[in-house]
Enzyme design. Structure first.
Site, short mmCIF file in Angstrom:
data_model
loop_
_atom_site.label_atom_id
_atom_site.label_comp_id
_atom_site.label_asym_id
_atom_site.label_seq_id
_atom_site.Cartn_x
_atom_site.Cartn_y
_atom_site.Cartn_z
N GLU A 32 7.78 8.59 1.66
CA GLU A 32 7.39 9.46 0.66
C GLU A 32 7.18 10.72 0.86
O GLU A 32 7.70 11.64 0.19
CB GLU A 32 6.21 8.78 0.09
CG GLU A 32 5.57 9.57 -1.07
CD GLU A 32 5.74 8.98 -2.38
OE1 GLU A 32 6.88 8.06 -2.76
OE2 GLU A 32 5.37 9.41 -3.50
N ASP A 33 6.62 11.11 1.91
CA ASP A 33 6.06 12.52 2.24
C ASP A 33 6.67 13.13 3.32
O ASP A 33 6.56 14.41 3.48
CB ASP A 33 4.73 12.39 2.58
CG ASP A 33 3.70 11.84 1.27
OD1 ASP A 33 4.30 11.76 0.50
OD2 ASP A 33 2.60 11.66 1.92
#
Ligand code: MN
Length: 740
Positions: free
Chosen positions: A92-93
């Site tokens: 996600e990051d």
């Protein structure tokens, strides 16, 4: 050496210490490969998150480590889940892709991380929470660990929510209350559910939370002394019987105490069963049941039990796997004490839920409680057409419910949520049995299909192959399965009807040389239906006056509405605008919404909770573009924020004098004759200088109940008024109401 390097070195030590503690907390057995994989996952996560920090300023990597630790320590999950937890925010990051994870850690971990990433991206989106909940459930049926790790993630975020802005805190708390607390309950993670609820309450109702917390603290010593006194005689008997046991006494959660205060309308001091005593037995599996009842017998020899509070989940576990024997007895000084009796194995299941249940799987001859539940979810999910919010509400009614036990004619037991009806039972046994259900016998007596089942009922269903479900059936069921099956059946029936209606209409139009496709939408409007489907079904049911069609003129296959109708439409357009809301005139308070003056919005105070200046509030964007201001303790707040989190905005009061608000107080007291009203109004108008808008009072035997609507300028005045009224002689309670 530069300063940043020193800090970096210190942080490195903190990170390594957190990692070592994580390793220590793993209780499941691991081989060398597992250990190596965990190390690999840790290294990758450290590197991937190296430049990120959390809102609080600490290195980001501490978050995945903490989540992995919750998985190991509090849920009891093994290496696969721990690896996935360490990696849960990587895709996600950071720069790394799902493909990287798959290549390094294999298909299964890739799948779990993928599930977690998808849940995360759902979080900030504009989609209503009901849709998110659906996503959570679809990953749940694929691999329960995705949801368990997600809950650990949420728990850590909730524990560290302090750094977030207030309106984000409220939105996250609402979602937790709406989705994760019920799921934790359903998966048997009682500790986690309790902590979720307490953490949510700390955010949504900080005053009450702190008040109860403080009172628990103040009464801790005396409570402990009482528990000591309570268990001494029990301990003696347990030892005399030669049982291996441990005994604990702990207070109930802040949230559950608060619920009791609200629902029973009592004060903290009036709640007697603030704690439960738990007796946990160390006995072999096959001795468990007999030993629990032996202890029950010992406890109730010492203290008198309250028979209706006996709960036997040892003989029949709850459908989330919970096993325990509960009773409430009258302890010293006449205080009620709940006693929970269970084995070490049962205790592990009660604390760790699903994961522990898995561990003991196959050791019992009970049918697997989770398998059938997961099958149930799969079935509901397959019904793609059902509206998400509808689906969620159905699902939730089945999450928290207490359960009842009923029997088939052959004597097989079935568990249903409390409140379930005979028709629910029919659908639970088999969809066709439900759809064809024509009559029901309970204990050999004919009852209506909507009959509410009770513990121990024996139910037999009689069918008729011509039976067809209708709208009224929806009111006769509470379970999600029955509801969705009935809805589908009604929809299919309508579809069939409408294709018949469509044919009829088509034929009629051919007579006047008009085309159906060209005119359908106009006819829907003309006859006042919502859709073509509705119009066609109505035609099939002969509810539409098709003679009407003759009034139309036909031009090139197209129907033209009769003259009169066109004129009517014109008239409507000239109707004057609705009169302005009178509320707007009474000096609206000044607010700041999302950091800007609220003047740009049409805003009003919500009348479900009547906020006054100084209350903790939030703004809610309604569908027509207006904004409504709610108190954050409003009974509707959780629902609004959870389902429409994207419409929630931050709201603060702007300093300003002169605005006025209505506040409703409920007053009870001992009846002291006709002077009551005067004394109360005297206090309010003369002493406090507040205006009374309405005042009603009702005398009952020996006491009275009154409602006062006051006009105040801010919350301080509300607090003062309540305090002043409470101090009057003969007044027993003064409570602020959400609405009149
Ligand atoms: Mn996370």
């Amino acid at each position: 050496m530069s300063e940043t390097l020193v800090i970096a070195k210190e942080e490195k030590q903190i990170i390594q210490r957190a990692y070592r503690e994580l390793l220590k907390s793993i209780k499941t057995p691991m081989d060398d490969q597992d250990k190596e994989d965990i190390r690999k996952a840790y290294n990758l996560a450290v590197e991937a998150h190296a430049r990120q920090r959390r809102k609080s300023g600490e290195p980001y990597i501490l978050h995945p480590i903490a989540v992995a630790r919750i998985c190991a320590e509090e849920i009891g999950l093994g290496p696969t889940a721990i690896i996935a937890a360490l990696l849960h925010d990587v895709v996600e990051d950071t720069e790394y892709s799902l493909e990287d994870i798959r290549q390094r850690f294999g298909e299964r971990i890739g799948m779990i991380v993928d599930g977690l990433t998808k849940l995360d991206s759902a979080y900030n989106s504009e989609s209503p929470q009901a849709e998110n909940f659906r996503k959570v459930l679809s990953t749940l049926v694929k691999d329960v660990r995705v949801v368990l790790i997600k809950m650990a993630d949420r728990l850590h975020n909730m524990r560290t929510l302090g750094a977030m802005p207030r309106h984000r805190q409220l939105a996250i708390a609402a979602e937790t209350n709406y989705i994760y607390a019920p799921l934790a309950h359903r998966l048997g993670l009682y500790n986690m559910k309790t902590e979720f609820q307490d953490l949510c309450m700390k955010i949504t109702d900080p005053e009450s939370y702190q008040e109860i917390k403080q009172k628990l603290q103040e009464t801790k010593a005396s409570r402990n002394t009482y528990i000591e006194r309570f268990i001494i005689p029990i301990k003696e008997e347990l030892e005399a019987a030669g049982l291996a046991y441990r005994i604990t006494g702990r207070p109930k959660s802040i949230h559950s105490i608060w619920n009791k205060i609200k629902s029973k309308d009592v004060s903290f001091e009036e709640i007697f069963d603030l704690f439960a005593v738990r007796i946990i037995l160390d006995v072999p599996r096959k001795m468990e049941k007999a030993s629990c009842w032996q202890v029950y017998s010992i406890v109730t020899d010492v203290y008198r039990p309250i028979p209706e509070r006996l709960k036997d989940w040892v003989t029949t576990p709850k459908s989330n796997g919970y096993e325990s024997l509960h009773t409430t007895v009258i302890g010293p000084d006449g205080r009620f004490v709940e006693v929970q009796i269970r084995s070490e194995r049962m205790d592990e299941i009660a604390e760790r839920g699903f994961a522990a249940h898995w561990k003991y799987k196959g050791m019992s001859d009970q049918p697997d409680v989770y398998e059938s539940w997961l099958d149930n979810i799969r079935e509901i999910l397959e019904n793609q057409e059902s509206d998400a919010i509808e689906f969620l509400n159905d699902f939730k009614t089945n999450l928290f419910h207490e359960e009842i036990y009923v029997y088939t004619p052959k004597g097989d037991m079935r568990i249903l949520p409390k409140g379930a009806t005979a028709l629910d039972f029919a659908f639970m046994i088999h969809t066709d049995l439900g759809l064809r259900c024509a009559a029901v016998k309970v204990n050999n007596r004919l009852v209506p299909m909507g009959y509410k089942l009770m513990n121990g009922d024996q139910v037999s269903i009689q069918t008729n192959k011509n039976q067809k479900p209708n709208e009224a059936w929806l009111k006769m069921v509470v379970t999600g399965k029955a509801r969705s099956k009935i809805r589908t059946a009604i929809r299919e029936e309508r579809q069939q009807q409408s294709s018949i209606g469509k044919e009829i209409l088509e034929r009629k139009l051919q007579h006047v040389k008009a085309d159906l496709e060209l005119n359908a939408d106009m006819l829907v409007k003309h006859y006042g239906y919502r859709s073509r489907l509705d119009l066609y079904s109505a035609v099939a049911a002969e509810e539409v006056n098709l003679q009407d069609l003759k009034k139309f003129r036909v031009d090139n296959n197209r129907l033209l509405p009769p003259e009169t109708e066109a004129a009517q439409v014109q008239d409507k357009a000239k109707m004057p605008e609705a009169a302005p809301d009178p509320n707007r005139k009474t000096g609206l308070p000044r607010l700041i919404i999302n950091g800007e003056p609220a003047d740009q919005y049409e805003y009003t105070m919500a009348n479900c909770c009547n906020p006054v200046m100084g209350d903790d509030v939030f703004a809610f964007l309604s569908t027509n573009g207006g904004v409504r201001i709610h108190r954050s303790t409003c009974p509707n707040a959780v629902n609004l924020m959870a389902n429409y989190g994207y419409r929630v905005m931050r709201a603060e009061w702007a300093q300003q004098a002169g605005s006025s608000f209505r506040v409703d107080l409920q007053i009870t007291g001992i009846d002291s004759g006709p002077g009551v009203i005067e004394r109360l109004s005297q206090k309010i108008s003369s002493n406090l200088g507040l205006d009374i808008r309405s005042f009603s009072i009702e005398g009952k035997e020996g006491y009275f109940e009154g409602k006062i609507s006051l006009i105040v300028h801010n919350k301080d005045q509300v607090v003062l008024a309540i305090r002043a009224l409470k101090s009057l002689e003969g007044i027993s309670s003064v409570v602020r109401l959400d609405s009149a």
